[in-house]
Write a protein that holds these residues in place. Sequence first.
Motif, mmCIF file in Angstrom:
data_model
loop_
_atom_site.group_PDB
_atom_site.id
_atom_site.type_symbol
_atom_site.label_atom_id
_atom_site.label_comp_id
_atom_site.label_asym_id
_atom_site.label_seq_id
_atom_site.Cartn_x
_atom_site.Cartn_y
_atom_site.Cartn_z
ATOM 1 N N GLY A 12 56.296 27.169 -33.669
ATOM 2 C CA GLY A 12 55.071 26.441 -33.414
ATOM 3 C C GLY A 12 55.183 25.592 -32.161
ATOM 4 N N TRP A 13 54.059 25.028 -31.758
ATOM 5 C CA TRP A 13 54.045 24.148 -30.594
ATOM 6 C C TRP A 13 52.983 23.087 -30.801
ATOM 7 C CZ3 TRP A 13 49.708 23.687 -27.428
ATOM 8 C CH2 TRP A 13 48.693 24.623 -27.656
ATOM 9 N N ASP A 14 53.127 21.999 -30.077
ATOM 10 C CA ASP A 14 52.162 20.915 -30.148
ATOM 11 C C ASP A 14 52.102 20.281 -28.769
ATOM 12 O OD1 ASP A 14 50.350 19.067 -31.165
ATOM 13 O OD2 ASP A 14 51.921 17.688 -31.779
ATOM 14 N N TYR A 15 50.917 20.035 -28.306
ATOM 15 C CA TYR A 15 50.754 19.426 -26.999
ATOM 16 C C TYR A 15 49.515 18.557 -27.044
ATOM 17 C CZ TYR A 15 50.749 18.842 -21.974
ATOM 18 O OH TYR A 15 50.790 18.289 -20.715
ATOM 19 N N ASP A 16 49.616 17.359 -26.529
ATOM 20 C CA ASP A 16 48.479 16.438 -26.474
ATOM 21 C C ASP A 16 47.789 16.622 -25.127
ATOM 22 O OD1 ASP A 16 46.668 14.391 -26.465
ATOM 23 O OD2 ASP A 16 48.143 12.795 -26.687
ATOM 24 N N TRP A 17 46.601 17.205 -25.142
ATOM 25 C CA TRP A 17 45.866 17.499 -23.920
ATOM 26 C C TRP A 17 45.098 16.289 -23.391
ATOM 27 C CZ3 TRP A 17 46.888 21.668 -21.210
ATOM 28 C CH2 TRP A 17 47.517 22.726 -21.857
ATOM 29 N N GLY A 18 45.224 15.142 -24.053
ATOM 30 C CA GLY A 18 44.491 13.951 -23.625
ATOM 31 C C GLY A 18 44.819 13.534 -22.205
ATOM 32 N N GLU A 19 46.084 13.516 -21.860
ATOM 33 C CA GLU A 19 46.491 13.100 -20.513
ATOM 34 C C GLU A 19 46.015 14.105 -19.465
ATOM 35 O OE1 GLU A 19 47.612 10.829 -17.472
ATOM 36 O OE2 GLU A 19 47.564 10.210 -19.564
ATOM 37 N N TRP A 20 46.069 15.386 -19.799
ATOM 38 C CA TRP A 20 45.571 16.427 -18.896
ATOM 39 C C TRP A 20 44.097 16.168 -18.563
ATOM 40 C CZ3 TRP A 20 46.339 20.641 -15.916
ATOM 41 C CH2 TRP A 20 45.296 21.544 -15.760
ATOM 42 N N ASN A 21 43.295 15.978 -19.595
ATOM 43 C CA ASN A 21 41.867 15.735 -19.384
ATOM 44 C C ASN A 21 41.621 14.436 -18.631
ATOM 45 O OD1 ASN A 21 40.971 18.096 -20.629
ATOM 46 N ND2 ASN A 21 41.158 17.190 -22.643
ATOM 47 N N ALA A 22 42.385 13.418 -18.940
ATOM 48 C CA ALA A 22 42.242 12.144 -18.239
ATOM 49 C C ALA A 22 42.591 12.293 -16.762
ATOM 50 C CB ALA A 22 43.117 11.076 -18.897
ATOM 51 N N ALA A 23 43.642 13.051 -16.460
ATOM 52 C CA ALA A 23 44.035 13.267 -15.064
ATOM 53 C C ALA A 23 42.941 14.020 -14.309
ATOM 54 C CB ALA A 23 45.354 14.028 -14.997
ATOM 55 N N LEU A 24 42.375 15.044 -14.929
ATOM 56 C CA LEU A 24 41.288 15.779 -14.276
ATOM 57 C C LEU A 24 40.105 14.862 -13.993
ATOM 58 C CD1 LEU A 24 41.223 19.203 -16.171
ATOM 59 C CD2 LEU A 24 42.201 18.696 -13.926
ATOM 60 N N MET A 25 39.768 14.024 -14.940
ATOM 61 C CA MET A 25 38.639 13.115 -14.741
ATOM 62 C C MET A 25 38.940 12.085 -13.648
ATOM 63 S SD MET A 25 36.251 14.224 -16.500
ATOM 64 C CE MET A 25 35.097 12.901 -16.231
ATOM 65 N N ARG A 26 40.146 11.512 -13.657
ATOM 66 C CA ARG A 26 40.489 10.511 -12.634
ATOM 67 C C ARG A 26 40.414 11.102 -11.234
ATOM 68 N NH1 ARG A 26 44.421 8.871 -16.523
ATOM 69 N NH2 ARG A 26 45.973 10.181 -15.519
ATOM 70 N N VAL A 27 41.018 12.262 -11.049
ATOM 71 C CA VAL A 27 41.039 12.842 -9.707
ATOM 72 C C VAL A 27 39.644 13.298 -9.286
ATOM 73 C CG1 VAL A 27 41.645 15.229 -10.309
ATOM 74 C CG2 VAL A 27 42.423 14.255 -8.154
ATOM 75 N N SER A 28 38.824 13.731 -10.226
ATOM 76 C CA SER A 28 37.481 14.168 -9.853
ATOM 77 C C SER A 28 36.621 13.004 -9.364
ATOM 78 C CB SER A 28 36.805 14.895 -11.018
ATOM 79 O OG SER A 28 36.477 14.001 -12.053
ATOM 80 N N LEU A 29 36.970 11.794 -9.711
ATOM 81 C CA LEU A 29 36.214 10.627 -9.257
ATOM 82 C C LEU A 29 36.358 10.388 -7.755
ATOM 83 C CD1 LEU A 29 36.961 8.126 -12.152
ATOM 84 C CD2 LEU A 29 34.798 9.306 -11.686
ATOM 85 N N ILE A 30 37.485 10.779 -7.188
ATOM 86 C CA ILE A 30 37.721 10.500 -5.772
ATOM 87 C C ILE A 30 37.838 11.763 -4.922
ATOM 88 C CG2 ILE A 30 38.808 8.275 -6.222
ATOM 89 C CD1 ILE A 30 41.527 9.691 -5.806
ATOM 90 N N ALA A 31 37.793 12.904 -5.551
ATOM 91 C CA ALA A 31 37.982 14.169 -4.833
ATOM 92 C C ALA A 31 36.763 14.527 -4.005
ATOM 93 C CB ALA A 31 38.270 15.284 -5.841
ATOM 94 N N SER A 32 37.046 15.228 -2.921
ATOM 95 C CA SER A 32 35.949 15.790 -2.131
ATOM 96 C C SER A 32 35.254 16.867 -2.966
ATOM 97 C CB SER A 32 36.504 16.422 -0.846
ATOM 98 O OG SER A 32 37.288 17.569 -1.182
ATOM 99 N N ARG A 33 34.102 17.294 -2.526
ATOM 100 C CA ARG A 33 33.373 18.350 -3.245
ATOM 101 C C ARG A 33 34.229 19.615 -3.346
ATOM 102 N NH1 ARG A 33 27.927 19.325 -4.366
ATOM 103 N NH2 ARG A 33 27.405 17.488 -3.164
ATOM 104 N N GLU A 34 34.890 19.992 -2.258
ATOM 105 C CA GLU A 34 35.734 21.200 -2.260
ATOM 106 C C GLU A 34 36.866 21.070 -3.283
ATOM 107 O OE1 GLU A 34 38.545 23.945 0.629
ATOM 108 O OE2 GLU A 34 38.036 21.910 1.284
ATOM 109 N N VAL A 35 37.530 19.924 -3.285
ATOM 110 C CA VAL A 35 38.625 19.715 -4.226
ATOM 111 C C VAL A 35 38.097 19.675 -5.657
ATOM 112 C CG1 VAL A 35 40.439 18.113 -4.963
ATOM 113 C CG2 VAL A 35 40.134 18.613 -2.529
#
Length: 104
Positions: A12-35
């Motif tokens: 089995g495996w277990d992974y908390d995707w919360g940090e992944w989603n938080a990182a995507l949201m944080r970077v999308s706040l300052i990213a250019s449209r292309e990024v």
Amino acid sequence: MELRRAHADRRGWDYDWGEWNAALMRVSLIASREVATEIDAFGRAINAFLGSVARGRDPRTDPVSPEEFEQARQAPAEAQVRLVNAIRRSLNNDQKGLTFGIGG
């Protein structure tokens, strides 16, 4: 890497995707449209990858073969290179794009 190991070891495996989603949201706040567009494409590729190797496939009873795993990870790997290159261009337009992924 956790999913690859789980399927290879039939465990089995277990992974908390919360940090992944938080990182995507944080970077999308300052990213250019292309990024931001490439962030979205990368997230979609990861979601499709998870659909292939994580949802509905129990590595203990229905493991993905190494060949299936490699095939499933191709789209996310390509999306990662596109994202990295978009980030590199956003930092310096003279940056040359990478033709390979780093990590795996």
